[in-house]
Design an enzyme around this catalytic site. Structure first.
Site, PDB file in Angstrom:
ATOM      1  N   GLY A   1      11.224  92.588  13.919  1.00  0.00           N
ATOM      2  CA  GLY A   1      12.499  92.345  13.263  1.00  0.00           C
ATOM      3  C   GLY A   1      12.443  91.747  11.879  1.00  0.00           C
TER       4      GLY A   1
ATOM      5  N   GLU B   1       5.749  91.933  17.228  1.00  0.00           N
ATOM      6  CA  GLU B   1       5.813  93.397  17.196  1.00  0.00           C
ATOM      7  C   GLU B   1       6.453  93.915  15.901  1.00  0.00           C
ATOM      8  OE1 GLU B   1       6.459  93.914  22.011  1.00  0.00           O
ATOM      9  OE2 GLU B   1       8.208  93.822  20.707  1.00  0.00           O
ATOM     10  N   PRO B   2       5.814  93.676  14.775  1.00  0.00           N
ATOM     11  CA  PRO B   2       6.415  94.173  13.530  1.00  0.00           C
ATOM     12  C   PRO B   2       6.293  95.688  13.419  1.00  0.00           C
ATOM     13  CG  PRO B   2       4.232  93.290  13.099  1.00  0.00           C
ATOM     14  CD  PRO B   2       4.526  93.029  14.557  1.00  0.00           C
TER      15      PRO B   2
ATOM     16  N   ARG C   1       8.900  97.713  10.977  1.00  0.00           N
ATOM     17  CA  ARG C   1       9.368  97.921   9.610  1.00  0.00           C
ATOM     18  C   ARG C   1       8.502  97.189   8.576  1.00  0.00           C
ATOM     19  NH1 ARG C   1      14.940  98.641   8.749  1.00  0.00           N
ATOM     20  NH2 ARG C   1      15.203  97.618  10.747  1.00  0.00           N
TER      21      ARG C   1
ATOM     22  N   ARG D   1      19.755 106.239   7.652  1.00  0.00           N
ATOM     23  CA  ARG D   1      20.029 104.800   7.685  1.00  0.00           C
ATOM     24  C   ARG D   1      21.226 104.401   6.826  1.00  0.00           C
ATOM     25  NH1 ARG D   1      17.308 101.182   6.346  1.00  0.00           N
ATOM     26  NH2 ARG D   1      17.682  99.803   8.101  1.00  0.00           N
TER      27      ARG D   1
ATOM     28  N   TYR E   1      23.880 102.629   9.070  1.00  0.00           N
ATOM     29  CA  TYR E   1      23.922 101.158   8.987  1.00  0.00           C
ATOM     30  C   TYR E   1      24.461 100.643   7.656  1.00  0.00           C
ATOM     31  CZ  TYR E   1      20.092 102.036  12.353  1.00  0.00           C
ATOM     32  OH  TYR E   1      19.305 102.501  13.366  1.00  0.00           O
TER      33      TYR E   1
ATOM     34  N   CYS F   1      26.334 119.202   5.255  1.00  0.00           N
ATOM     35  CA  CYS F   1      27.752 119.537   5.198  1.00  0.00           C
ATOM     36  C   CYS F   1      28.630 118.416   5.695  1.00  0.00           C
ATOM     37  CB  CYS F   1      28.004 120.814   5.976  1.00  0.00           C
ATOM     38  SG  CYS F   1      27.286 122.180   5.092  1.00  0.00           S
ATOM     39  N   GLU F   2      28.504 117.247   5.087  1.00  0.00           N
ATOM     40  CA  GLU F   2      29.519 116.223   5.310  1.00  0.00           C
ATOM     41  C   GLU F   2      29.466 115.194   4.207  1.00  0.00           C
ATOM     42  OE1 GLU F   2      27.968 115.083   9.397  1.00  0.00           O
ATOM     43  OE2 GLU F   2      28.607 113.134   8.614  1.00  0.00           O
TER      44      GLU F   2
ATOM     45  N   TYR G   1      11.650 104.065  10.110  1.00  0.00           N
ATOM     46  CA  TYR G   1      12.932 104.531  10.619  1.00  0.00           C
ATOM     47  C   TYR G   1      13.575 105.625   9.761  1.00  0.00           C
ATOM     48  CZ  TYR G   1      12.245 100.367  13.422  1.00  0.00           C
ATOM     49  OH  TYR G   1      11.710  99.420  14.260  1.00  0.00           O
TER      50      TYR G   1
HETATM   51  N1  LLP Z   1      10.001  95.213  19.322  1.00  0.00           N
HETATM   52  C1  LLP Z   1      11.066  95.705  19.967  1.00  0.00           C
HETATM   53  C2  LLP Z   1      11.217  95.425  21.399  1.00  0.00           C
HETATM   54  C3  LLP Z   1      12.019  96.465  19.296  1.00  0.00           C
HETATM   55  O1  LLP Z   1      13.071  96.933  19.943  1.00  0.00           O
HETATM   56  C4  LLP Z   1      11.847  96.729  17.916  1.00  0.00           C
HETATM   57  C5  LLP Z   1      12.827  97.502  17.178  1.00  0.00           C
HETATM   58  C6  LLP Z   1      10.711  96.218  17.275  1.00  0.00           C
HETATM   59  C7  LLP Z   1       9.806  95.466  18.000  1.00  0.00           C
HETATM   60  C8  LLP Z   1      10.414  96.464  15.830  1.00  0.00           C
HETATM   61  O2  LLP Z   1      11.383  95.963  14.975  1.00  0.00           O
HETATM   62  P1  LLP Z   1      11.108  95.953  13.393  1.00  0.00           P
HETATM   63  O3  LLP Z   1       9.986  94.963  13.138  1.00  0.00           O
HETATM   64  O4  LLP Z   1      10.712  97.324  12.988  1.00  0.00           O
HETATM   65  O5  LLP Z   1      12.391  95.544  12.803  1.00  0.00           O
HETATM   66  N2  LLP Z   1      16.577 102.106  13.584  1.00  0.00           N
HETATM   67  C9  LLP Z   1      16.861 100.779  13.075  1.00  0.00           C
HETATM   68  C10 LLP Z   1      15.944  99.744  13.641  1.00  0.00           C
HETATM   69  C11 LLP Z   1      15.962  99.706  15.157  1.00  0.00           C
HETATM   70  C12 LLP Z   1      14.949  98.752  15.697  1.00  0.00           C
HETATM   71  C13 LLP Z   1      14.806  98.911  17.149  1.00  0.00           C
HETATM   72  N3  LLP Z   1      13.837  98.048  17.726  1.00  0.00           N
HETATM   73  C14 LLP Z   1      16.799 100.801  11.552  1.00  0.00           C
HETATM   74  O6  LLP Z   1      16.577 101.859  10.998  1.00  0.00           O
HETATM   75  O7  LLP Z   1      17.003  99.779  10.906  1.00  0.00           O
END
Ligand code: LLP
Length: 463
Positions: free
Chosen positions: A278, A320-321, A323, A360, A364, A391-392, A421
């Protein structure tokens, strides 16, 4: 607070009156190192290069649109996370951000673990040689078949997300004659300051088991009774694109509180906690993400302090990085097709991709940067909206940005920070084939995910 962490105002606010990007940057030809992959620079001839290769050559060889990924940057970021957390903690790259066999190999070589959340991600991980013991399997509705494959492969942990799943995994493990290592995912009741769709720790959403009302404690009680399960710890993931460590602090405090309850009730000190992913990245120059070593220090400090005050041994931490590793390492290279000034409103710049390669912005209200990369320009800054070919009218890639006023069809523009993502959420909307991912390193480029073709689309269409 960062802008892209907190999507601004009304969805279609008029930027001129809202003053969202009211001042153009001082130099439109400059590339802010915060948002571009590390080896990106502008050459003496004005053409932007990555890994030493000019984007004009990449466009010629691989076509546009294309995701261009800086392999050395990806590896460096993966290493930085691994080194920041050290030998007594584990970094699981979240494959949902972007996964391919090459990526799995890089992660393996750089000593990271991998979080997968579907049978497809598991297959990719195993096919590329990630040892099963270094894989964590996630998801709020894993099928019995997926669970069976994961258990049979010997994944290092399955993160349990519901009461039904506790029983389901235990039965499958029994049947296969193994004791499966598991964690229980809890929701800690934190309101992460991010877009609603990517916040995951408040109680009114689909993930995890609530700490509130003793639900998580009950889940632990049930898991500890089942022979097929070895409960190794508690998992919390509070959301995505977060800049503020306060949410992690509250999450860690509440998870440690559960560990203390478990010790008091069962005489067991669970050895691990996973604080999820996150961590935010810079999509625009206004975003200021923390470095992995700062994040590691803060998380260790919080967990250490909370455990000391609860009289618990400090558990092994994992994170769990997704992004934060993949995001900054790629940009999307597009060719400009049309430039359409609308009197008194704004100029629309249409590119050869759009919401099928980057959903995205539409989904979002995400903010992105953009630059002219095939040449420099001394023309005046022009406020534009970069849109796709779909087409939108919501098919927006960059809602508000400045590009040089002499921008013309045939120019190449690039949107940075699209490594996470974007390809992983790409679609075939309007039967537009998905772009390739091209990995660039030290003057050479290779396709790691090939461009989809119209034949691929027809191959699926068996009617
Ligand atoms: N661990 C778990 C359990 C998760 O559900 C996620 C993301 C991560 C780790 C990794 O999160 P990160 O470090 O990448 O933020 N599609 C959305 C993001 C959805 C994230 C879902 N879970 C976007 O494009 O912003």
């Amino acid at each position: 607070m960062s802008r892209s962490a907190h999507p601004a105002g009304p969805r279609h606010a008029d930027v001129l009156t809202e003053g969202h990007y009211s001042a153009p940057p001082a130099d439109l030809n400059a590339l802010d190192g915060k948002v571009w992959a590390r080896t990106v620079e502008r050459g003496a001839d004005g053409v932007v290069t990555v890994g030493g290769l000019p984007v004009t050559r990449l466009a010629e060889e691989f076509g546009t649109p294309a995701y261009i990924l800086d392999e050395s940057d990806f590896r460096a970021r993966a290493r930085a996370w691994r080194d920041a957390f050290g030998a007594d903690a584990d970094v699981f790259y979240a494959g949902k951000a972007f996964l391919s066999r090459a990526v799995v190999r890089w992660l393996h070589e750089e000593g990271l673990n991998l979080d997968v959340c579907s049978g497809g991600e598991l297959t990719t991980a195993l096919a590329a040689g990630m040892p099963a013991g270094r894989i964590a399997f996630h998801g709020n509705n894993k099928s019995a078949h997926e669970i069976e494959r994961a258990v049979a492969a010997g994944v290092g942990r399955i993160v349990l997300d519901s009461f039904q799943e506790i029983v389901r995994v235990a039965h499958i493990a029994d049947r296969l004659g193994v004791r499966q290592r598991v964690q229980i995912r809890v929701t800690v009741g934190v309101e992460a300051h991010t877009h609603e769709f990517i916040a995951t720790a408040h109680e009114d959403q689909k993930f995890g088991i609530a700490l509130a009302g003793g639900q998580a404690a009950e889940a632990v009680r049930r898991a500890l009774k089942l022979d097929g399960l070895e409960l190794i710890g508690i998992h919390s993931h509070i959301g995505s694109q977060i800049f503020d460590m306060a949410g992690f602090e509250v999450a860690a405090r509440r998870v440690v509180g559960l560990l203390a309850e478990v010790r008091d009730e069962h005489g067991v000190e669970l050895p691990e906690i996973d604080l999820g992913g996150g961590l935010g990245i810079a999509y625009t120059s206004d975003d200021d993400p923390a470095e992995p070593h700062e994040i590691a220090r803060a998380l260790r400090e919080i967990v250490g302090r909370e455990c000391a005050s609860a009289g618990l041994r400090t558990p092994r931490i994992s994170v769990e990085p997704g992004r934060a590793i993949a995001g900054p390492t790629a940009f999307t290279l597009y060719e400009v097709g049309t430039v359409k000034p609308l009197d008194g409103l704004r100029t629309y710049v249409s590119v050869d991709g759009g919401m099928s390669d980057n959903i995205r912005t539409a989904l979002y209200d995400a903010e992105y940067s953009v630059a002219l990369v095939s040449r420099t320009s001394d023309a005046e800054p022009l406020l534009v909206r970069v849109v796709g070919k779909h087409c939108e009218s919501g098919d927006i890639v960059v809602r508000d940005a400045f590009l040089p006023a002499d921008l013309a069809p045939g120019d190449l523009i690039a949107v940075p920070a699209t490594g996470a993502y974007c390809r992983s959420m790409a679609s075939n909307y309007n039967h537009v084939p998905r772009p390739p991912v091209v990995a660039v390193q030290d003057g050479s480029a290779r396709v790691i995910v090939r461009r989809e073709t119209e034949e691929d689309l027809l191959a699926l269409d068996v009617g």
